[in-house]
Design an enzyme around this catalytic site. Structure first.
Site, mmCIF file in Angstrom:
data_model
loop_
_atom_site.group_PDB
_atom_site.id
_atom_site.type_symbol
_atom_site.label_atom_id
_atom_site.label_comp_id
_atom_site.label_asym_id
_atom_site.label_seq_id
_atom_site.Cartn_x
_atom_site.Cartn_y
_atom_site.Cartn_z
ATOM 1 N N GLU A 1 -6.732 4.679 -0.086
ATOM 2 C CA GLU A 1 -6.283 5.233 1.190
ATOM 3 C C GLU A 1 -5.840 6.678 0.991
ATOM 4 O O GLU A 1 -5.354 7.049 -0.068
ATOM 5 C CB GLU A 1 -5.121 4.412 1.753
ATOM 6 C CG GLU A 1 -5.541 3.061 2.272
ATOM 7 C CD GLU A 1 -4.405 2.331 2.969
ATOM 8 O OE1 GLU A 1 -3.249 2.771 2.833
ATOM 9 O OE2 GLU A 1 -4.678 1.330 3.646
ATOM 10 N N ASP B 1 0.814 -1.211 0.000
ATOM 11 C CA ASP B 1 0.000 0.000 0.000
ATOM 12 C C ASP B 1 0.849 1.263 0.000
ATOM 13 O O ASP B 1 0.457 2.284 -0.570
ATOM 14 C CB ASP B 1 -0.936 0.010 1.211
ATOM 15 C CG ASP B 1 -2.146 -0.888 1.006
ATOM 16 O OD1 ASP B 1 -2.054 -1.803 0.164
ATOM 17 O OD2 ASP B 1 -3.170 -0.686 1.672
ATOM 18 N N CYS C 1 5.322 -2.345 8.393
ATOM 19 C CA CYS C 1 5.712 -1.030 8.918
ATOM 20 C C CYS C 1 5.525 -0.965 10.433
ATOM 21 O O CYS C 1 4.569 -1.499 10.983
ATOM 22 C CB CYS C 1 4.926 0.063 8.221
ATOM 23 S SG CYS C 1 5.368 0.233 6.483
ATOM 24 N N SER D 1 -4.982 5.130 5.560
ATOM 25 C CA SER D 1 -3.903 4.232 5.949
ATOM 26 C C SER D 1 -3.896 4.089 7.457
ATOM 27 O O SER D 1 -4.308 4.990 8.188
ATOM 28 C CB SER D 1 -2.569 4.804 5.472
ATOM 29 O OG SER D 1 -1.494 4.225 6.169
ATOM 30 N N CYS E 1 1.074 -8.176 5.386
ATOM 31 C CA CYS E 1 0.709 -6.771 5.195
ATOM 32 C C CYS E 1 -0.775 -6.554 4.935
ATOM 33 O O CYS E 1 -1.572 -7.471 5.021
ATOM 34 C CB CYS E 1 1.592 -6.152 4.125
ATOM 35 S SG CYS E 1 3.275 -5.880 4.742
ATOM 36 N N ASP E 2 -1.109 -5.327 4.561
ATOM 37 C CA ASP E 2 -2.436 -4.755 4.752
ATOM 38 C C ASP E 2 -3.614 -5.592 4.271
ATOM 39 O O ASP E 2 -4.563 -5.808 5.005
ATOM 40 C CB ASP E 2 -2.493 -3.384 4.079
ATOM 41 C CG ASP E 2 -1.595 -2.371 4.755
ATOM 42 O OD1 ASP E 2 -0.611 -2.781 5.385
ATOM 43 O OD2 ASP E 2 -1.858 -1.163 4.645
ATOM 44 N N LYS E 3 -3.622 -6.032 3.024
ATOM 45 C CA LYS E 3 -4.785 -6.763 2.505
ATOM 46 C C LYS E 3 -4.576 -8.266 2.513
ATOM 47 O O LYS E 3 -5.503 -9.019 2.219
ATOM 48 C CB LYS E 3 -5.103 -6.298 1.072
ATOM 49 C CG LYS E 3 -5.296 -4.812 0.935
ATOM 50 C CD LYS E 3 -6.356 -4.291 1.885
ATOM 51 C CE LYS E 3 -6.366 -2.776 1.909
ATOM 52 N NZ LYS E 3 -5.134 -2.158 2.417
#
Length: 612
Positions: A489, A81, A193, A515, A122-124
Site C-alpha cells: 500500500e 496495515d 480505523c 490504503s 480489518c483489512d485482509k
C-alpha cells in the site's frame, strides 16, 4: 438430505478414537448428533481492530450452545496495515489474505466442521475469511469487530483519523506538540480505523453480499448494541444449519447467497459509498472462490451508471463511520440505490428471504420499526477504551436528510458517477483503478511529466526531498503482487504529497495498491504489473502521461516505435528494478510471488501452475 460433515468423525464404531478426542474437548454423549460449528476468531493484541475480540468468540459459542449447536473456536492471524506501513512489513499484508483463507479452510476441513462463524474486522482478514467461506461453501455468518470512534482534539476543527496523524507528521510547519496531540487523539478506541477505509468498506460489503447482519459495517466497536450482532450471529448460524442439513435449502449456503447479482449489488454499494480501491481486489478474489463470473469489465460498467451517495473520510473530513451509522448505515445506502433501480433486490441474505424484505425493515428512511430507529442512533461516547460494548450513547436524532446529509438520494447524489473507476489505455492494458471520490474535479483530466521510482521507499525519500514538483506524475513500479512481492500500500507517499501541498497538483501511479485512507489522484493496481512485462516498466523520467477519468483512459504519450524499442531493451535486461533496493525477500514471500496473478485477477494465486 445432506448429512452433517462432522459425522465423518463422530459416527460409527471406528470413530471411537476421534470421539475420545472430541470428549477431551468437552463434548458429551448428547453432543454427537448436533452440528459442529467452527468459530474463526482473528483476535490479536497487535491490531486495534482486533484487540477487543478475545472473548467474543466464546460469547458466540455460548449462544450457539443455547440453541442446539456445538461450538469450537480457533484463531487465525491478522496483520495491521497501518503498523506494517512504510517498511518491509507491508510486503506481508496482501499475502496474509491467502494465509488466512487457507488457515480457515484447513481448520474447517480437517475437523469436518458443519458451519462457520467468521469474526473478522480489518483489512485482509475479512477478505481472507470471505474467500475461505466461499471456497468451503458451508453455512456461514460474518460478524466483525466494528469501527473505532473518530478522534477529537481542540487543535482541529474536524474529527481525526489515522491519516490526519500521518499528514501532520510530515508537515514541517507543525510543532512537535501538535504532532503528538494528533497522535494521541487520532485512534481513541478499539475498532477498525474510523473512516471508509478498507476494513470498514469490506465489512459494509459483507452486508450487501448478504452474509452478515444489518449494522455489521457501521455499528461502533465500543457500543453495547454491537453485542447483539454477536448473539444474533450465534443463533442464526444454527438456523442456517437446520435449513441446509435439514431442508437442503441452497440459500442457506454462501454460494447460494453470494451470486453474481449479489456481487454486483456489493460493488454497486462500494461505488456509491466511495469505498477503498482494495475492495475491488478482494471482491475479484472472492468471486473466483465462489466460481462467479465477475471481473473488471463488470465493475467498469457499474462505475459508469452508479452515482456517489455517501462521502466519508478520507474523501471528506466531515463524516466518519459513526455518522454513516446515524444516517442509517449500509441499509440507508442500499435503500436509496434500490429506489433508484440500481440493485437486484430479489437476492436472499442470511437473515432475510430477500434483500427487498431486508430494506423494508432496516432502511430508516422507510421503516416504521422503532427498534430499528433506535439501533441506528447508537453513537460515540468520546472515551478512550479498548473494551467492546463499553458504552451506550445515543444520538438525539437520526440523520435522514437525503438532500444534504451524510447519505444522499440518487436525485441529490454527491456526483452522477460513483466513487470508483476503472481506467484502461496503453499504460494499463488490463486496467487500473482510481477512487474518484477522493479526487478533486479540477484534476479529473491530468497530464504531466513522469517522475519514476523503483520502490515505495525511493518515492517517499524523493517526495520528502522535494524532488516532486507540481504537475508531475509520480510512478512507483515493481510493487505489484509479483514484483514487490506482496503489492504494498502507498499511504505514506500520498500522505506526504498532501503534506507538501501537492495533493491537488500531482498524480501518483503504481502497480501497487493504496490504503483505504488514500485520497487524491492516486491510481493503483496497474495491470499488467512491471514484473510481468507491463508498460509501466517502460516509463522513463520526463515522459508525458495523460489521465482522463471521464473517458476512463490512461496513456503513456509515446509512439509505438519508441515503446517497441524500450520493450526489446527490457526483455533483454529482464523485467526488474533498474536501481538496487535494500529489500529482503524471504522464502515465504517468494512462494507467494511465484504464483501471484496481477491485480486485475484479484492478485490471487494461480494454482493452475501446480497442476491437477
Amino acid at each position: 438430505m445432506p448429512e452433517y460433515r462432522s459425522r465423518t468423525s463422530t459416527a460409527g464404531r471406528n470413530m471411537a478414537g476421534a470421539r475420545a478426542l472430541w470428549r477431551a474437548t468437552g463434548m458429551k454423549d448428547g453432543d454427537f448428533h448436533k452440528p459442529i460449528i467452527a468459530i474463526a476468531n482473528s483476535f490479536t493484541q497487535f491490531v486495534p481492530g482486533h484487540v477487543h475480540l478475545k472473548d467474543l468468540g466464546q460469547l458466540v459459542a455460548r449462544e450457539i450452545e443455547k440453541v442446539g449447536g456445538v461450538a469450537k473456536e480457533f484463531n487465525t492471524i491478522a496483520v495491521d496495515d497501518g503498523i506494517a506501513m512504510g517498511h518491509d512489513g507491508m510486503l506481508y499484508s496482501l499475502p496474509s489474505r491467502e494465509i488466512i483463507a487457507d488457515s480457515v479452510e484447513y481448520m474447517a476441513n480437517a475437523h469436518c466442521a458443519d458451519a462457520l462463524v467468521c469474526i473478522s474486522n480489518c483489512d485482509k482478514i475479512t477478505p481472507g475469511m470471505l474467500m475461505a467461506a466461499l471456497r468451503l461453501n458451508i453455512p456461514v455468518v460474518f460478524v466483525s469487530g466494528g469501527p473505532m470512534e473518530a478522534g477529537k482534539t481542540k487543535l482541529s476543527e474536524h474529527k481525526l483519523d489515522l491519516v490526519d496523524a500521518m499528514v501532520i507528521a510530515a508537515d514541517e510547519s507543525a510543532s512537535d506538540e501538535k504532532v503528538a496531540e494528533f497522535e494521541r487523539s487520532a485512534c481513541p478506541t478499539c475498532g477498525s480505523c474510523s473512516g471508509m477505509f478498507t476494513a470498514n468498506s469490506m465489512n459494509c460489503l459483507t452486508e450487501a453480499l448478504g452474509l452478515s447482519l444489518p449494522g455489521n459495517g457501521s455499528t461502533l466497536a465500543t457500543h453495547a448494541d454491537r453485542e447483539q450482532l454477536f448473539l444474533r450471529a450465534g443463533r442464526l448460524i444454527v438456523e442456517l444449519c437446520h435449513r441446509w442439513y435439514g431442508g437442503e435449502d441452497p440459500t442457506a449456503l454462501p454460494r447460494g447467497i453470494a451470486t453474481q447479482a449479489a456481487f454486483a449489488n456489493a460493488m454497486t454499494l462500494d461505488i456509491a459509498m466511495g469505498g477503498s480501491t482494495n475492495t475491488i481486489l478482494h471482491l475479484l478474489a472472492a468471486a473466483q472462490e465462489a466460481e462467479v463470473d465477475f471481473d473488471l469489465t463488470h465493475i467498469d460498467a457499474l462505475s459508469r451508471r452508479v452515482p456517489q451517495l455517501c462521502k466519508v473520510a478520507p474523501n471528506t473530513p466531515k463524516y466518519h463511520m459513526e455518522d454513516v451509522h446515524r444516517a442509517g448505515g449500509v441499509y440507508g445506502i442500499l435503500g436509496e440505490l434500490a429506489r433508484g433501480g440500481l440493485l437486484d433486490t430479489g437476492v436472499p441474505t442470511v437473515h432475510s428471504r430477500s434483500l427487498a424484505d431486508a430494506i423494508a425493515r432496516w432502511d430508516v428512511a422507510v421503516s416504521s420499526d422503532s427498534s430499528v430507529q433506535d439501533f441506528f442512533r447508537a453513537g460515540p461516547a468520546g472515551i478512550s477504551t479498548q473494551v467492546a460494548f463499553s458504552q451506550a450513547t445515543r444520538w438525539p436524532t437520526l440523520d435522514v436528510d437525503r438532500a444534504e446529509g451524510c447519505i444522499r438520494s440518487v436525485k441529490h447524489a454527491y456526483s452522477a458517477e460513483g466513487g470508483l473507476a476503472v481506467l484502461r489505455g496503453n499504460l494499463a492494458v488490463d486496467g487500473c483503478v482510481v477512487k474518484t471520490a477522493g479526487v478533486d474535479e479540477s484534476i479529473h483530466v491530468f497530464e504531466g511529466n513522469a517522475r519514476v521510482y523503483e520502490s515505495q521507499d525511493a518515492a517517499v525519500a524523493g517526495i520528502l526531498a522535494d524532488e516532486v514538483k507540481a504537475g508531475d506524475v509520480v510512478v512507483i513500479r515493481y510493487e505489484g503482487p509479483k514484483g514487490g512481492p506482496g503489492m504494498q500500500e502507498m499511504l505514506y507517499p500520498t500522505s506526504y504529497l498532501k503534506s507538501k501541498g501537492l495533493g491537488k497538483q500531482c498524480a501518483l501511479l503504481t502497480d501497487g495498491r493504496f490504503s483505504g485512507g488514500t485520497s487524491g489522484l492516486s491510481i493503483g493496481h496497474v495491470s499488467p504489473e512491471a514484473a510481468s512485462g507491463g508498460t509501466i516498466g517502460l516509463v522513463e523520467d520526463g515522459d508525458r502521461i495523460r489521465i482522463d477519468i471521464p473517458a476512463r483512459r490512461i496513456d503513456l504519450l509515446l509512439d509505438e516505435a519508441t515503446l517497441a524499442q524500450r520493450r526489446a531493451d527490457a526483455d533483454a535486461r529482464g523485467w526488474k528494478p533498474r536501481a538496487p533496493r535494500p529489500r529482503k525477500v524471504t522464502s515465504a514471500l517468494k512462494a507467494y510471488a511465484l504464483l501471484a496473478t496481477s491485480a486485475d485477477k484479484g492478485a490471487v494465486r494461480n494454482t493452475a501452475l501446480l497442476g491437477d
